[in-house]
Design an enzyme around this catalytic site. Structure first.
Site, PDB file in Angstrom:
ATOM      1  N   HIS A 359       0.851  -1.225   0.115  1.00  0.00           N
ATOM      2  CA  HIS A 359       0.018  -0.091   0.211  1.00  0.00           C
ATOM      3  C   HIS A 359       0.794   1.248  -0.108  1.00  0.00           C
ATOM      4  O   HIS A 359       0.103   2.299   0.146  1.00  0.00           O
ATOM      5  CB  HIS A 359      -0.914   0.098   1.273  1.00  0.00           C
ATOM      6  N   LYS A 556       0.999  14.497   0.996  1.00  0.00           N
ATOM      7  CA  LYS A 556      -0.429  14.667   0.538  1.00  0.00           C
ATOM      8  C   LYS A 556      -0.533  16.323   0.245  1.00  0.00           C
ATOM      9  O   LYS A 556      -1.407  16.655  -0.321  1.00  0.00           O
ATOM     10  CB  LYS A 556      -1.596  14.182   1.756  1.00  0.00           C
TER      11      LYS A 556
END
Ligand code: 26W
Length: 814
Positions: A359, A556
């Site tokens: 992931h 992010k």
């Protein structure tokens, strides 16, 4: 006659059952029931119905000797269960009527349920969506994890800063779990290994301590089927007799200490998705749940089949990231040491049983454990890992004779400094299939961290793009849009999300566009209400709702969003009379408690909001809000109310993203980089219906390789310079002007690792296009509708069908 007797004799069976449970399970007079009491009683009615489905599913699978998949995950971010259970049981109408009977709304009743927040972020929520889809597709399946007593911390904001509060979610019990008194396994730790003289005898692990793993089950309902699945969570319980011994001799402290030393294994979820914290305890947690799960799998198999040679034909075990990767060594230990299978036969079975999903590519999140720590906690497993590694490297050496560097890169042991076990390598070597979670991510996996493995075994590496369950993220979260879809394209989309494509032609229908916008408006009012309750900030539902919700992390780039907002603020002040599109920037997300930079970003968002939201010159045309305590239930309110979805990670860093899917599915337009699943969202909804900007992955690499100099950009870009100077100079922290000096320095002098400055202009241009489009309500509606229509492929049903077909070899009718 009192009301409770009246209710019992009422014609409606559902309401009678609720009242019966109010009396017998909750222990209140139906007339006096609180909203939480009603929630518990309704949950009991659902629980009974689910339990019936459960025993039926279980009996069918046992009779059919069905092949099963077991999904091992450190995290399951379930959220609330009641609404989902009632939808699966087709009892929503009955439950709403029962709530009304008690003068309550179903929404208020349901909102008294605490979230089961047994996860940090995307990986944990993905596991929960997968359970929903496995049950819905009728796959014989188990989820396995830890019954953390304390889930993800609750986040409050005080003085602009994140404050963490414990989340004792099961303290007062949950209606959804079934403790299995009879299901418990010993899990051992520490000690040493004895090797008997006779090579025929098995090594003996003289462990130093032992804990009991006790099973707590939750039923996972399937939708449109009677089938259910099981989530089995393990609780650590100290062996009672030793506890009692110390207790009886009067040493209460030692008795408690011993108990804690073992029971603390299932106390807390690590609130950390970037660095393995609390090292030894984290390793113990991983081994604890993995060992209990694999013992359970082997015991069930032996009970049904009486032999182990066919284990791989009957079970698939999936590793959700490397957290359960020690399972490869544990299954070998069980097969070789305890069941006495020959090593080679056990290894062939193990490789066929396991599969693994990666992931993340972020180096700091790739797990490695010091050899010395594994020696201390799991001495027998270390021996097994060394033998697996030896045999693997002998094989690899034949593929590339003399290439020592190749072998060093492949080795399960990193020997470059303190010797460490590379858990991803263990997972790869022990699995027959390995996948990434978006097309880009899977491509990067075989080009970067797994390049050498892919050279050896190209056929093992595949892509399976993530998905989300449309039951929770559309039907439950957005009843307004769900109703409109039902009226327009029928209701099959819940189980066959590709049906959403039938919406596309309706974008041309003016009346439909009006209805669609009306649904969005109502969802924005609901979100504005939540914002007012949670932050006391009033926002205008007619302003553009610009949403960035996810864990707070530098990659992010929430900070890039803040820079853009400050630039907008300065531009508005420079020309207050201009016709600015009113905007509300909405942030939410938790920062790992030890991640200072992420916490500082939260504070900056709140500080910017404190200035901007009260500046009278803006006339309310710009608001910045930070919604506290982001989690599944908060997301269910935010996703449907978003106009714009911010997916602005540096290209090549976000493995997939799943919030991007939830937002687009609810009609938000993506402003995003060429990263993760954004790329596939663009391909599916159309280039014209998303705003993709910024450096692409190869350009990110090239920019860094060429010697990136953020200071150069700062000096040549007056707009960006003004933004950074304002933040660094204390414009948003007048009480402490130097508060964000360090943060700005990390960009200017610290290398700006995630290239915020490099992408700043492109991002602002994309936002200008968003503004222009938002002025044209009709054009906006067409694009929002095109987004919903294009999202059919992002159902976790499609994802799970691919796993079933390509990895688990389980039959499905999809
Ligand atoms: C060692 C601690 C730790 C814990 C969790 C390390 C790493 C993780 C995960 C990799 C964090 C995570 O949630 N990853 C996210 O997984 C989602 C589901 O596949 C993806 O959509 C996100 O892009 C990815 O960041």
């Amino acid at each position: 006659m009192n009301t409770s007797t009246a209710a019992l004799t009422a014609p409606d069976r559902f309401e009678a059952q609720v009242d019966r449970h109010l009396l017998s399970t909750v222990g209140v007079a139906p007339a006096d029931a609180s909203q939480s009491d009603i929630m518990h009683a309704v949950a009991q009615v659902a629980r009974e119905a689910l339990s019936r489905r459960w025993v039926a599913s279980d009996a069918t699978d046992r009779k059919a000797r069905a092949r099963r998949v077991c999904y091992l995950s450190m995290e399951f971010l379930i959220g609330r269960t009641l609404g989902n259970a009632l939808a699966a049981l087709d009892m929503q109408g009955d439950a709403a009527a029962a709530a009304r009977q008690h003068a309550a709304s179903f929404e208020d009743v349901a909102s008294t349920e605490l979230d089961a927040a047994l996860g940090n972020g995307g990986l944990g929520r993905l596991a929960a969506c997968f359970l929903d889809s496995m049950a819905t597709l009728g796959l014989p399946s188990f989820g396995y994890g830890i019954r953390y007593e304390y889930g993800m911390f609750a986040q409050a904001i005080a003085g602009g800063r994140q404050v963490e509060h414990p989340d004792p979610w099961v303290e007062d019990g949950t209606p959804w779990e079934f403790p299995r008194q009879a299901v418990a396994y010993p899990v051992r730790f520490g000690g040493w290994v004895e090797h008997p003289e006779s090579p025929a005898a098995a090594p003996v692990w003289r462990h130093a301590g032992q804990v009991s793993a006790k099973a707590y089950d939750m039923v996972i309902p399937g939708h449109g089927t009677q089938r259910v699945s099981t989530l089995r969570l393990w609780k650590a319980v100290a062996p009672a007799q030793i506890d009692l011994h110390a207790f009886n001799s009067g040493d209460y402290q030692r008795a408690a200490e011993y108990k804690n030393q073992f029971e603390n294994i299932s106390w807390v979820l690590y609130p950390n998705d970037s660095t393995p914290a609390g090292r030894e305890l984290r390793l113990r947690q991983e081994y604890f749940f993995t060992s209990a799960s694999i013992q359970d799998i082997v015991a069930r198999h032996l009970a049904e089949h009486g032999r182990l040679d066919n284990l791989a034909e009957q079970v698939a075990i999936h590793l959700n990231d490397t957290h359960p990767a020690i399972g490869v060594a544990e299954l070998m230990r069980l097969l070789v040491d305890e069941q006495r299978l020959p090593w080679a036969e056990a290894w062939a079975i193990t490789q066929q049983v396991f599969s693994y999903t990666n992931h993340t590519l972020m180096p700091e999140a790739l797990e490695t454990w010091p050899v010395s720590l594994i020696q201390h906690v799991l001495p027998r497993h270390l021996e097994i890992i060394f033998r697996i590694n030896h045999e693997f490297l002998v094989m690899a050496a034949k593929a590339r004779p003399g290439d020592d560097a190749f072998l060093r890169r492949l080795s399960l042991i990193d020997e470059s400094g303190e010797r460490r076990v590379r858990m991803a390598h263990l997972a790869v070597v022990g699995s027959h299939k390995i996948n990434g979670v978006s097309a880009l991510h899977s491509k990067l996996l075989v080009e970067t961290i797994f390049a050498d493995f892919a050279a050896l075994w190209p056929e093992r590496f595949i892509n399976i793009t993530n998905g989300v369950t449309p039951r929770r993220w559309l039907a439950q979260a957005n009843p307004g849009l769900a109703g409109l879809l039902d009226r327009t394209i029928g209701s099959d989309w819940r189980l066959h999300l590709e049906q959403l494509s039938r919406l596309a032609p309706h974008a041309e229908d003016a009346a439909f566009r009006q209805e669609f916008l009306a649904v969005k408006r109502a969802n924005k009012v609901r979100l504005a209400d939540h914002i007012r309750t949670a932050t006391r900030i009033v926002v205008d539902p007619d302003s553009l709702f610009d949403v960035q919700v996810k864990r707070i992390h530098e990659y992010k780039r929430q900070l890039l969003n803040v820079l853009q907002i400050v630039a907008r603020y300065q531009a508005m002040l420079a020309d207050p009379e201009a016709d600015w599109v009113p905007r509300t920037a909405i942030f939410a997300g938790k920062a790992a408690s030890s991640y200072a930079m992420a916490k500082n970003i939260i504070r900056l968002i709140n500080d910017v909001g404190a200035v901007v939201n009260h500046d009278p010159r803006l006339g309310g045309r710009l608001k910045v809000v930070f919604v506290p305590n982001y989690g599944v239930s908060v997301a269910e309110v935010i996703m449907p109310g978003a106009d714009v979805s911010e997916q602005i990670s540096t290209a090549g860093t976000e493995a997939s993203g799943t919030g991007n899917m939830k937002l687009a599915m609810n009609g938000a337009l993506t402003v995003g980089t060429d990263d993760g699943a954004n790329i596939e969202i663009r391909e599916n909804v159309g280039d014209d219906n998303v705003f993709i900007f910024g450096l692409k992955t190869p350009e990110v690499e090239a920019t860094r390789a060429a010697g990136y100099q953020p200071l150069r950009i700062y000096e040549s870009n007056t707009k960006l310079k003004a933004v950074l100077d304002a933040i660094a100079g204390g414009s948003f922290s007048p009480d402490e002007p130097a508060r964000y000096r360090g943060l700005v320095d990390s960009l200017l002098w610290g290398g700006d690792h995630y290239l915020l400055l490099a992408d700043f202009d492109a991002y602002c241009e994309a936002q200008a296009k968003v503004d222009a489009l938002y002025r044209d309500r009709d054009a906006w509606a067409r694009k929002a509708i095109a987004n919903v229509a294009g999202m059919g492929t992002f159902s976790s049903d499609r994802t799970i069908a691919e796993y079933a077909r390509e990895v688990w070899k389980l039959p499905t009718d999809r």
